[in-house]
Design a protein around this motif. Sequence first.
Motif, PDB file in Angstrom:
ATOM      1  N   LYS A 162     -55.766  36.371  27.617  1.00  0.00           N
ATOM      2  CA  LYS A 162     -56.323  35.987  26.334  1.00  0.00           C
ATOM      3  C   LYS A 162     -55.327  35.279  25.560  1.00  0.00           C
ATOM      4  CE  LYS A 162     -60.478  39.386  27.000  1.00  0.00           C
ATOM      5  NZ  LYS A 162     -60.996  39.774  26.904  1.00  0.00           N
ATOM      6  N   VAL A 163     -55.546  34.428  24.403  1.00  0.00           N
ATOM      7  CA  VAL A 163     -55.118  34.241  23.056  1.00  0.00           C
ATOM      8  C   VAL A 163     -55.063  35.566  22.029  1.00  0.00           C
ATOM      9  CG1 VAL A 163     -55.203  32.823  21.013  1.00  0.00           C
ATOM     10  CG2 VAL A 163     -55.981  31.570  23.446  1.00  0.00           C
ATOM     11  N   ARG A 164     -55.938  36.064  22.045  1.00  0.00           N
ATOM     12  CA  ARG A 164     -56.398  37.423  20.912  1.00  0.00           C
ATOM     13  C   ARG A 164     -54.725  38.447  21.939  1.00  0.00           C
ATOM     14  NH1 ARG A 164     -62.272  38.951  21.347  1.00  0.00           N
ATOM     15  NH2 ARG A 164     -62.154  36.647  21.789  1.00  0.00           N
ATOM     16  N   HIS A 165     -54.980  38.406  23.282  1.00  0.00           N
ATOM     17  CA  HIS A 165     -53.711  39.727  23.156  1.00  0.00           C
ATOM     18  C   HIS A 165     -52.334  38.640  22.794  1.00  0.00           C
ATOM     19  CE1 HIS A 165     -56.481  41.697  26.450  1.00  0.00           C
ATOM     20  NE2 HIS A 165     -57.591  41.718  24.764  1.00  0.00           N
ATOM     21  N   THR A 212     -46.295  38.449  27.317  1.00  0.00           N
ATOM     22  CA  THR A 212     -46.315  37.534  25.894  1.00  0.00           C
ATOM     23  C   THR A 212     -46.546  36.399  27.265  1.00  0.00           C
ATOM     24  OG1 THR A 212     -45.126  38.313  24.193  1.00  0.00           O
ATOM     25  CG2 THR A 212     -45.808  35.903  24.035  1.00  0.00           C
ATOM     26  N   ASP A 213     -45.531  36.199  28.189  1.00  0.00           N
ATOM     27  CA  ASP A 213     -46.148  34.949  29.448  1.00  0.00           C
ATOM     28  C   ASP A 213     -47.546  35.007  29.865  1.00  0.00           C
ATOM     29  OD1 ASP A 213     -44.492  34.090  27.803  1.00  0.00           O
ATOM     30  OD2 ASP A 213     -42.372  33.903  29.567  1.00  0.00           O
ATOM     31  N   PHE A 214     -47.419  36.444  30.790  1.00  0.00           N
ATOM     32  CA  PHE A 214     -48.571  36.422  31.236  1.00  0.00           C
ATOM     33  C   PHE A 214     -49.913  37.775  31.173  1.00  0.00           C
ATOM     34  CE2 PHE A 214     -44.376  35.973  33.273  1.00  0.00           C
ATOM     35  CZ  PHE A 214     -45.222  34.897  34.301  1.00  0.00           C
ATOM     36  N   VAL A 237     -57.087  30.336  35.309  1.00  0.00           N
ATOM     37  CA  VAL A 237     -57.495  28.869  34.535  1.00  0.00           C
ATOM     38  C   VAL A 237     -57.766  29.402  33.276  1.00  0.00           C
ATOM     39  CG1 VAL A 237     -59.395  27.655  33.278  1.00  0.00           C
ATOM     40  CG2 VAL A 237     -58.919  28.174  36.348  1.00  0.00           C
ATOM     41  N   HIS A 238     -58.331  30.760  32.612  1.00  0.00           N
ATOM     42  CA  HIS A 238     -57.838  31.066  31.142  1.00  0.00           C
ATOM     43  C   HIS A 238     -56.820  31.657  30.562  1.00  0.00           C
ATOM     44  CE1 HIS A 238     -59.426  34.511  27.658  1.00  0.00           C
ATOM     45  NE2 HIS A 238     -59.201  33.128  27.255  1.00  0.00           N
ATOM     46  N   TRP A 239     -56.010  31.681  31.724  1.00  0.00           N
ATOM     47  CA  TRP A 239     -54.130  32.277  31.326  1.00  0.00           C
ATOM     48  C   TRP A 239     -53.299  30.798  31.530  1.00  0.00           C
ATOM     49  CZ3 TRP A 239     -50.388  30.313  34.250  1.00  0.00           C
ATOM     50  CH2 TRP A 239     -48.838  30.561  34.199  1.00  0.00           C
ATOM     51  N   PHE A 240     -53.981  29.549  32.098  1.00  0.00           N
ATOM     52  CA  PHE A 240     -53.129  28.027  32.117  1.00  0.00           C
ATOM     53  C   PHE A 240     -53.720  27.840  30.504  1.00  0.00           C
ATOM     54  CE2 PHE A 240     -53.492  24.135  32.550  1.00  0.00           C
ATOM     55  CZ  PHE A 240     -52.086  23.662  33.232  1.00  0.00           C
ATOM     56  N   LEU A 241     -55.482  28.515  30.324  1.00  0.00           N
ATOM     57  CA  LEU A 241     -55.044  27.418  29.054  1.00  0.00           C
ATOM     58  C   LEU A 241     -54.803  27.768  27.865  1.00  0.00           C
ATOM     59  CD1 LEU A 241     -59.330  25.894  30.153  1.00  0.00           C
ATOM     60  CD2 LEU A 241     -57.066  24.767  29.810  1.00  0.00           C
ATOM     61  N   LYS A 242     -54.544  29.874  27.926  1.00  0.00           N
ATOM     62  CA  LYS A 242     -54.347  30.064  26.833  1.00  0.00           C
ATOM     63  C   LYS A 242     -53.141  29.555  26.959  1.00  0.00           C
ATOM     64  CE  LYS A 242     -51.454  33.515  27.897  1.00  0.00           C
ATOM     65  NZ  LYS A 242     -50.462  34.037  28.095  1.00  0.00           N
TER      66      LYS A 242
END
Length: 475
Positions: A307-310, A302-304, A393-398
């Motif tokens: 993607k948003v969908r994941h 959940t934390d790491f 970057v994607h993870w941070f924004l997610k």
Amino acid sequence: MSPDELVYLGILAASIPIGFLFRYPSPPVKQGAALLLGLSITIATCHVHALHSLVTVLGTWIIIKSSWRSAPALSLAWTFLYLLFFRLVTWFGLPPPTPFANAIQLLLTLKMVSLANEVQSFHLEKKQEVSSFSKSPVVGGLSQEPSLYDMIAYSYCYVGIMTGPFFRFQTYVDWLRQPSSLDLPGWVPCMLRLRLVPVYGALFLTANMYFPLAYVRTEEFLEHHFVFRLFYMTVVFFVFRMRFYAAWCGAEAGCISAGLGCYPEGALSKPGGGPTVNYSPDPESPVVYDFKTIQNIDPYNTDFCVKVRHGMRYWNMTVQWWLHHYIYPNSPFKAYALKAGWTMFISAYWHGLHAGYYLSFLTIPLCIAAESAMEASVRAKLGPRGQSAFDWVHWFLKMRAYDYMCMGFVLLKASDTVHYWTSIYFIIHIIALACILFGRLMKGGKRERKKSEMEEKIEGEKKEVKQEDVREKTE
């Protein structure tokens, strides 16, 4: 911690040692005892509001008996319409339901819709077996249609009656009929699931003490710097996660102690759904079991996850399975983004009527569209190192997107949610829309480049043809 939360905590704590006692009785005794305990909890916490859940069960039973073919659609309509009445009972001069009654009603809605689908599958498989003279290959199907007593016993089974996780009727039947339940794993997986609960609980209490949600609604909050206001949603979502990590891990431990959802690893069980393959263990080798069927949370992923969908897959996992199997496939739309939006709308309705739920859940499809656009237009063109940087970057924004959406989920009112989002200039909505626009521009630019390259190729071919003609005439 509120009195209601203390009651929840007490029920969770008591369910774990009680669960080990339920490994001893025979199936009929186990079923009756689990029903009696569940009814006692329901009546003690809901009082007269327990009648709402009973009406829901009886209505579903009538639907199934009247028309098993239409039962899935009718049960969904019935339970969701009753949810609406349940939430608006004060309009009819009735007393408002307790939080405990609301929790039981929510889980019961999932169970009744799932049961109607299982009964329909049972009848369809039975007809298929008669026509083909062969046993159905379907995994985890019912062996007989449940009676009214079975439905009531399943509905009020004490395991997870208020906290979840959701489990299918077939999972409940498998639990009743477990052979050698005393030999199944219990203490070790139970303690493993509980090992971080004190940490989650301590972090929840500490962070909630220093960063109360109510502060967001004050005028003083707006006087702080933009960075502080932006940071506050990160802490609020942290508090939100710690609270549910502790609650759901404790609820899973209660299931594990009772042996509910215990299947061999070879059955490849899914959270909420149970086994996905017909598995016959080798009698000469030891069987390894797992409790994936009742797993409702995966804190690490959940934390790491990137993607948003994941992120949705690892949060409230059994409910996500229910949405994926009973709502998403029956969406009136065909496009993925619209189907996802429809599913999120139903999920918001299931949670409640507060506008904050809808503002939050309906932001998810926008974020999914944004990340899809950026993956196609940017990530796909990068090398391994570039993709790794993109994913960070994607993870941070997610995570910031989930922080942002959580504010609507906890503030509930539309005015409070919009008020907070305005204070941070709707930053996630703007970023998501910018990503979608950028992705489309890059896609359009790519299309123009392809068109230009094609035109150059055609022009080149024309020039070659003319040169060939000139050479032929010269010769």
